[in-house]
Design an enzyme around this catalytic site. Sequence first.
Site, PDB file in Angstrom:
ATOM      1  N   GLY A  12      -4.604  -0.478  -8.194  1.00  0.00           N
ATOM      2  CA  GLY A  12      -3.579  -0.949  -9.128  1.00  0.00           C
ATOM      3  C   GLY A  12      -4.118  -0.949 -10.553  1.00  0.00           C
ATOM      4  N   CYS A 101      -6.098 -14.681   1.929  1.00  0.00           N
ATOM      5  CA  CYS A 101      -6.796 -13.427   1.743  1.00  0.00           C
ATOM      6  C   CYS A 101      -7.884 -13.572   0.684  1.00  0.00           C
ATOM      7  CB  CYS A 101      -5.760 -12.410   1.295  1.00  0.00           C
ATOM      8  SG  CYS A 101      -6.349 -10.795   1.460  1.00  0.00           S
ATOM      9  N   CYS A 201      -1.028  -9.173   0.979  1.00  0.00           N
ATOM     10  CA  CYS A 201      -2.291  -8.847   0.344  1.00  0.00           C
ATOM     11  C   CYS A 201      -2.918  -7.621   1.015  1.00  0.00           C
ATOM     12  CB  CYS A 201      -3.155 -10.078   0.550  1.00  0.00           C
ATOM     13  SG  CYS A 201      -4.764  -9.963  -0.073  1.00  0.00           S
TER      14      CYS A 201
END
Length: 396
Positions: A12, A101, A201
Amino acid sequence: MKKKVVVGLSGGVDSSVSAYLLQQQGYEVIGLFMKNWHDDSVTISDECPWLDDSNDAMMVADKLGIPFQTVDLSEQYKERIVDYMFNEYERGRTPNPDVLCNREIKFDVFMKIALSLGADYVATGHYCRKGEIEKEGETIYQLLSGKDNNKDQSYFLCQLTQEQLSKTLFPIGELQKSEVRKIASEQNLVTADKKDSQGLCFIGKVRLPDFLQQKLQPKEGKIIEIEAEKDLYSSETPKFSNKQEELDFLARKYEYAAEDGKVVGKHQGAHYFTKGQRKGLAVGGTPEPLFVIDTDVIDNVIYTGQGKNHPGIYRKGLFINKDEVHWVRKDLAINNDDTLRVKARIRYRQPLQDATLHQTEAGMYVIFDDPQASITEGQFVAWYEGEELLGSGVIS
């Protein structure tokens, strides 16, 4: 010697820019992509499958000229996140996989791998900041909200420890999202215009019912509507003989029975639904839309109420079991019978709410000044002082 930082490159824009900024600051940067998922049958495959993400991460590393590798954490992920989620849903609770996560994977398993590679720090693309203060000759780390109020992700890190914070860097915490995208496009990073990934996640978008159906079998049950005028919502506040009674009253859940309302539809499993949910009920013909006000996984019943102002949606307080109270700032933890005024939130991006913490022998009560909508068991409540997140707990 340059300090070595391992960046969790997710493919990302946020983690890409984090890696670039650290490089500019003179760190020796290594990019690591976490592969956490093998089962494509439940992902909506055109929504950011891990393969595209790992390719994007690799291209960013290549552009920055930093070493890159993929680590497969799917076994630990299944054990610590997926199994936990199934277990929580089965108990009728709604877990928050993102918080977990971070606690279990990114800042534990992943961090240990990074440190074993000789890293001094781990860095992530979270919108939050780290502060340091000296107190009685000791360094104490602060978890501070990100400067971009719209993107602040401190809530997702509410379970971090001092130890984990001491080894973590948040390179984009001072920036606005728009600035992050601008840096990415100036540096010609392939992720500059990539949409933010949604969903679980590291898994990408998942159809939650499909995901849960792998383990939790569909089972038909009743949808019952409870009228807003029910006696059980009477606003009479009883007289309390002690503080404990009052706290229990303020944090209590409404208890429903099938005979309290009327059957308005059927569902395929109470464990697929969560409080406050409106979509997926498939019951029409009511003047206002129906919202889930409670689920009973034992009798497989969903209780609903009309409209988002239905009294069954609101509560003044919540309780956290003793072993699920977590202080990021252990030095500020309160003792039994102590109280603390804080700002708190019960979900990501909820505006902070005024509240008081009450620590008791059994655990902690969080009592809000104003009633809160859809307090959901299994989710996390996090409390703040100013910009600093002090602690959190699992809503019981």
